[in-house]
Design a protein around this motif. Structure first.
Motif, PDB file in Angstrom:
ATOM      1  N   LYS A   4       0.832  -1.205   0.000  1.00 45.61           N
ATOM      2  CA  LYS A   4       0.000   0.000   0.000  1.00 45.61           C
ATOM      3  C   LYS A   4       0.864   1.251   0.000  1.00 45.61           C
ATOM      4  CE  LYS A   4      -4.012  -2.044   2.336  1.00 45.61           C
ATOM      5  NZ  LYS A   4      -4.888  -1.984   3.534  1.00 45.61           N
ATOM      6  N   LYS A   5       1.958   1.219   0.749  1.00 45.74           N
ATOM      7  CA  LYS A   5       2.825   2.393   0.826  1.00 45.74           C
ATOM      8  C   LYS A   5       3.550   2.623  -0.495  1.00 45.74           C
ATOM      9  CE  LYS A   5       3.268   2.133   5.810  1.00 45.74           C
ATOM     10  NZ  LYS A   5       4.127   1.998   6.992  1.00 45.74           N
ATOM     11  N   ILE A   6       3.954   1.545  -1.133  1.00 44.89           N
ATOM     12  CA  ILE A   6       4.596   1.694  -2.439  1.00 44.89           C
ATOM     13  C   ILE A   6       3.575   2.134  -3.481  1.00 44.89           C
ATOM     14  CG2 ILE A   6       5.665   0.396  -4.327  1.00 44.89           C
ATOM     15  CD1 ILE A   6       7.246  -1.134  -2.234  1.00 44.89           C
ATOM     16  N   ASP A   7       2.360   1.607  -3.386  1.00 45.19           N
ATOM     17  CA  ASP A   7       1.321   1.979  -4.351  1.00 45.19           C
ATOM     18  C   ASP A   7       1.053   3.481  -4.348  1.00 45.19           C
ATOM     19  OD1 ASP A   7       1.061  -0.624  -5.116  1.00 45.19           O
ATOM     20  OD2 ASP A   7      -0.772  -1.015  -3.965  1.00 45.19           O
ATOM     21  N   ARG A   8       1.254   4.123  -3.200  1.00 44.55           N
ATOM     22  CA  ARG A   8       0.989   5.562  -3.117  1.00 44.55           C
ATOM     23  C   ARG A   8       2.000   6.385  -3.906  1.00 44.55           C
ATOM     24  NH1 ARG A   8      -0.884   4.502   2.378  1.00 44.55           N
ATOM     25  NH2 ARG A   8       1.168   4.938   3.255  1.00 44.55           N
ATOM     26  N   ILE A   9       3.206   5.836  -4.123  1.00 46.54           N
ATOM     27  CA  ILE A   9       4.199   6.611  -4.876  1.00 46.54           C
ATOM     28  C   ILE A   9       4.176   6.288  -6.367  1.00 46.54           C
ATOM     29  CG2 ILE A   9       5.722   6.747  -2.863  1.00 46.54           C
ATOM     30  CD1 ILE A   9       7.568   4.720  -4.389  1.00 46.54           C
ATOM     31  N   ILE A  10       3.496   5.216  -6.760  1.00 44.59           N
ATOM     32  CA  ILE A  10       3.498   4.806  -8.168  1.00 44.59           C
ATOM     33  C   ILE A  10       3.000   5.911  -9.098  1.00 44.59           C
ATOM     34  CG2 ILE A  10       2.446   3.229  -9.842  1.00 44.59           C
ATOM     35  CD1 ILE A  10       4.760   1.996  -8.325  1.00 44.59           C
ATOM     36  N   PRO A  11       1.903   6.627  -8.774  1.00 44.22           N
ATOM     37  CA  PRO A  11       1.476   7.713  -9.672  1.00 44.22           C
ATOM     38  C   PRO A  11       2.549   8.783  -9.862  1.00 44.22           C
ATOM     39  CG  PRO A  11      -0.292   7.151  -8.153  1.00 44.22           C
ATOM     40  CD  PRO A  11       0.929   6.428  -7.672  1.00 44.22           C
ATOM     41  N   LYS A  12       3.309   9.085  -8.801  1.00 44.99           N
ATOM     42  CA  LYS A  12       4.379  10.078  -8.918  1.00 44.99           C
ATOM     43  C   LYS A  12       5.515   9.546  -9.785  1.00 44.99           C
ATOM     44  CE  LYS A  12       3.460  12.112  -4.370  1.00 44.99           C
ATOM     45  NZ  LYS A  12       4.025  12.389  -3.021  1.00 44.99           N
ATOM     46  N   VAL A  13       5.833   8.264  -9.612  1.00 46.34           N
ATOM     47  CA  VAL A  13       6.872   7.647 -10.443  1.00 46.34           C
ATOM     48  C   VAL A  13       6.453   7.697 -11.907  1.00 46.34           C
ATOM     49  CG1 VAL A  13       8.107   5.510 -10.960  1.00 46.34           C
ATOM     50  CG2 VAL A  13       7.644   6.133  -8.579  1.00 46.34           C
ATOM     51  N   LEU A  35      12.451   5.158 -10.598  1.00 41.62           N
ATOM     52  CA  LEU A  35      11.783   4.211  -9.711  1.00 41.62           C
ATOM     53  C   LEU A  35      12.625   3.946  -8.469  1.00 41.62           C
ATOM     54  CD1 LEU A  35       9.629   2.124  -8.967  1.00 41.62           C
ATOM     55  CD2 LEU A  35      10.802   0.488 -10.477  1.00 41.62           C
ATOM     56  N   CYS A  36      13.917   3.718  -8.658  1.00 35.99           N
ATOM     57  CA  CYS A  36      14.801   3.446  -7.517  1.00 35.99           C
ATOM     58  C   CYS A  36      14.876   4.643  -6.576  1.00 35.99           C
ATOM     59  CB  CYS A  36      16.200   3.087  -8.012  1.00 35.99           C
ATOM     60  SG  CYS A  36      16.323   1.468  -8.803  1.00 35.99           S
ATOM     61  N   GLN A  37      14.919   5.847  -7.134  1.00 39.96           N
ATOM     62  CA  GLN A  37      14.962   7.045  -6.293  1.00 39.96           C
ATOM     63  C   GLN A  37      13.746   7.131  -5.382  1.00 39.96           C
ATOM     64  OE1 GLN A  37      15.530  10.620  -8.761  1.00 39.96           O
ATOM     65  NE2 GLN A  37      17.295  11.022  -7.472  1.00 39.96           N
ATOM     66  N   TYR A  38      12.582   6.875  -5.943  1.00 42.45           N
ATOM     67  CA  TYR A  38      11.356   6.958  -5.143  1.00 42.45           C
ATOM     68  C   TYR A  38      11.302   5.858  -4.087  1.00 42.45           C
ATOM     69  CZ  TYR A  38       8.894  10.730  -7.549  1.00 42.45           C
ATOM     70  OH  TYR A  38       8.511  11.964  -8.020  1.00 42.45           O
ATOM     71  N   LEU A  39      11.727   4.663  -4.440  1.00 44.76           N
ATOM     72  CA  LEU A  39      11.720   3.569  -3.469  1.00 44.76           C
ATOM     73  C   LEU A  39      12.708   3.834  -2.337  1.00 44.76           C
ATOM     74  CD1 LEU A  39      11.489   0.491  -5.863  1.00 44.76           C
ATOM     75  CD2 LEU A  39       9.695   1.365  -4.355  1.00 44.76           C
ATOM     76  N   ARG A  40      13.894   4.338  -2.682  1.00 45.72           N
ATOM     77  CA  ARG A  40      14.858   4.681  -1.637  1.00 45.72           C
ATOM     78  C   ARG A  40      14.325   5.811  -0.763  1.00 45.72           C
ATOM     79  NH1 ARG A  40      20.225   3.525  -2.133  1.00 45.72           N
ATOM     80  NH2 ARG A  40      20.314   4.378  -0.028  1.00 45.72           N
TER      81      ARG A  40
END
Length: 209
Positions: A4-13, A35-40
């Motif tokens: 869920k937390k990763i899903d929230r950044i997917i639109p920004k990615v 993608l790696c920047q957002y995950l980090r």
């Protein structure tokens, strides 16, 4: 929970991949880099277990498959994307969302880590908390902090702020990895690394270690 937390950044990615800035678009493996920047930026450490990292990657790939392209504009296959991902992942130095002010704001709200409770000076405690938050933002990398910025945070002179930083180093809470100069801040690492990495995974993503 972590999905869920990763899903929230997917639109920004997705938005940044589809609308890159002129400078960033020239980076090799641009789409995977973003993608790696957002995950980090979520606090996932660089040396996370590869099985966990692979789970995270494939969860993201399923949602971004249609826009992940190589340098020639061709769609990346699953294997190609994973190969790029594991190459780029350890090279991310500045996670997305890194903000000095954000670290200060979070530091003022957080509980005091045990290793900082030895101090009685509230300004030194705050500085330790800020360093803790800066470390969370860069994962297991290094963070920059100058005596000038430390002084601004604490409302004290630059020389005194440097002495406060030295105290944290002397107490083996910080490691001074590279001394700065007039043009570049010093680089530090918050030493209780295993502890903050575990907290990052558990508290930020809800992963089982």
């Amino acid at each position: 929970m972590w999905r869920k937390k990763i899903d929230r950044i997917i639109p920004k990615v997705r938005e940044e991949i589809e609308n890159p800035s002129p400078d960033v678009s020239r980076i090799d493996n641009h789409d995977i880099f973003v993608l790696c920047q957002y995950l980090r930026g979520l606090g996932i450490p660089k040396n996370i277990d590869e099985d966990q990292l692979e789970d995270i990657f494939y969860h993201c790939y399923e949602q971004l498959e249609d826009i992940l392209l190589d340098e020639d504009g061709d769609t990346l296959s699953e294997d190609e994307a994973w190969s790029q991902f594991i190459e780029v992942w350890p090279k991310i130095r500045i996670p997305k969302g890194f903000s000095f002010q954000k670290a200060v704001d979070k530091a003022k709200k957080m509980d005091t880590p045990l290793e900082i409770e030895i101090f009685s000076d509230e300004r030194l405690i705050l500085l330790g908390k800020v360093c803790y938050q800066l470390q969370l933002m860069v994962g297991d990398g290094l963070f920059w902090l100058s005596g000038y910025d430390a002084g601004k945070i604490l409302g004290i002179s630059q020389p005194r702020a440097r002495r406060f930083l030295k105290t944290l180093v002397d107490q083996e809470i910080l490691e001074l990895v590279k001394s700065g100069n007039r043009r570049k801040a010093s680089e530090y690492r918050y030493l209780p690394a295993l502890e903050y990495e575990a907290r990052t995974l558990d508290d930020t993503l809800g992963l089982d270690l």
